[in-house]
Design a protein around this motif. Structure first.
Motif, PDB file in Angstrom:
ATOM      1  N   CYS A 283       0.748  -1.159  -0.063  1.00 51.25           N
ATOM      2  CA  CYS A 283      -0.053  -0.005   0.001  1.00 51.25           C
ATOM      3  C   CYS A 283       0.973   1.054   0.014  1.00 51.25           C
ATOM      4  CB  CYS A 283      -0.816  -0.107   1.228  1.00 51.25           C
ATOM      5  SG  CYS A 283      -2.203  -1.289   1.315  1.00 51.25           S
ATOM      6  N   THR A 284       0.324   2.385  -0.338  1.00 49.89           N
ATOM      7  CA  THR A 284       0.927   3.685  -0.189  1.00 49.89           C
ATOM      8  C   THR A 284       0.806   4.338   1.065  1.00 49.89           C
ATOM      9  OG1 THR A 284       0.349   3.740  -2.700  1.00 49.89           O
ATOM     10  CG2 THR A 284       1.196   5.727  -1.613  1.00 49.89           C
TER      11      THR A 284
ATOM     12  N   ASN B  68       2.266  12.051   0.479  1.00 48.14           N
ATOM     13  CA  ASN B  68       2.732  10.565  -0.052  1.00 48.14           C
ATOM     14  C   ASN B  68       4.174  10.462   0.207  1.00 48.14           C
ATOM     15  OD1 ASN B  68       3.513   8.241  -1.601  1.00 48.14           O
ATOM     16  ND2 ASN B  68       2.477   8.804  -3.347  1.00 48.14           N
TER      17      ASN B  68
ATOM     18  N   ARG C 200      -3.505   4.771   1.872  1.00 44.55           N
ATOM     19  CA  ARG C 200      -4.093   5.449   0.732  1.00 44.55           C
ATOM     20  C   ARG C 200      -5.188   4.443   0.256  1.00 44.55           C
ATOM     21  NH1 ARG C 200      -1.871   6.626  -4.991  1.00 44.55           N
ATOM     22  NH2 ARG C 200      -2.434   4.464  -4.941  1.00 44.55           N
ATOM     23  N   GLU C 201      -4.890   3.249   0.094  1.00 41.15           N
ATOM     24  CA  GLU C 201      -5.852   2.239  -0.487  1.00 41.15           C
ATOM     25  C   GLU C 201      -7.054   1.848   0.384  1.00 41.15           C
ATOM     26  OE1 GLU C 201      -1.895   2.107  -2.506  1.00 41.15           O
ATOM     27  OE2 GLU C 201      -2.548   1.950  -0.616  1.00 41.15           O
ATOM     28  N   ASN C 202      -6.481   1.669   1.717  1.00 36.51           N
ATOM     29  CA  ASN C 202      -7.707   1.267   2.486  1.00 36.51           C
ATOM     30  C   ASN C 202      -7.909   2.019   3.949  1.00 36.51           C
ATOM     31  OD1 ASN C 202      -5.505   0.572   4.085  1.00 36.51           O
ATOM     32  ND2 ASN C 202      -5.896  -1.354   3.664  1.00 36.51           N
TER      33      ASN C 202
END
Length: 141
Positions: free
Chosen positions: A21-22, A49, A91-93
């Motif tokens: 993930c980011t 980020n 970021r994704e979840n």
């Protein structure tokens, strides 16, 4: 004792990367000594980020987070004191952690159900028609 925040930030950073993930860092851009691109600050906060492909020379030290990143194609050195780090998440979840404010950052709010003029409990009569709120999340600034 020293603050646990830098240890948690480093641990969550590694965990987020290991899960492909980011990692995003939520920062209080209005705190002292914060050096971030002001044109991207919204409501006094900025989300950065901090993935290895987005930054160079990332250092998450006990006192601060430092790296070099590009913003609108322009390289910039970023400096964030650890006390200005508000959270780290994927970021994704959205998995990660938002931190409590350190003592002395802001005056604590008056506890719910107390009278700020007397610092004592406030008597509230509840009618049988009063609806209870369902639990939910809210952003604390």
């Amino acid at each position: 004792m020293t603050s646990s925040r830098p240890y948690i930030v480093r641990g969550l950073y590694e965990w987020i990367l290991e899960n492909s993930c980011t990692p995003y860092l939520l920062v209080n851009a209005m705190a002292d000594r914060v050096e971030v691109p002001r044109q991207f600050v919204k409501d006094g906060q900025i989300v950065l980020n901090i993935s290895p492909v987005a930054v160079m020379d990332l250092l998450v030290a006990d006192e601060d987070v430092q790296f070099n990143g590009r913003f609108g194609g322009v390289p910039m050195d970023i400096y964030v004191p650890m006390s200005a780090v508000m959270g780290i998440y994927a970021r994704e979840n959205g998995q990660g952690m938002i931190f409590d404010l350190d003592e002395g950052d802001v005056k604590p709010p008056t506890p719910e159900g107390s009278d700020p003029t007397t610092n004592g409990p406030k008597l509230v009569k509840k009618s049988p028609q009063t609806k209870t709120k369902s639990p939910g999340l809210r952003i604390v600034k």
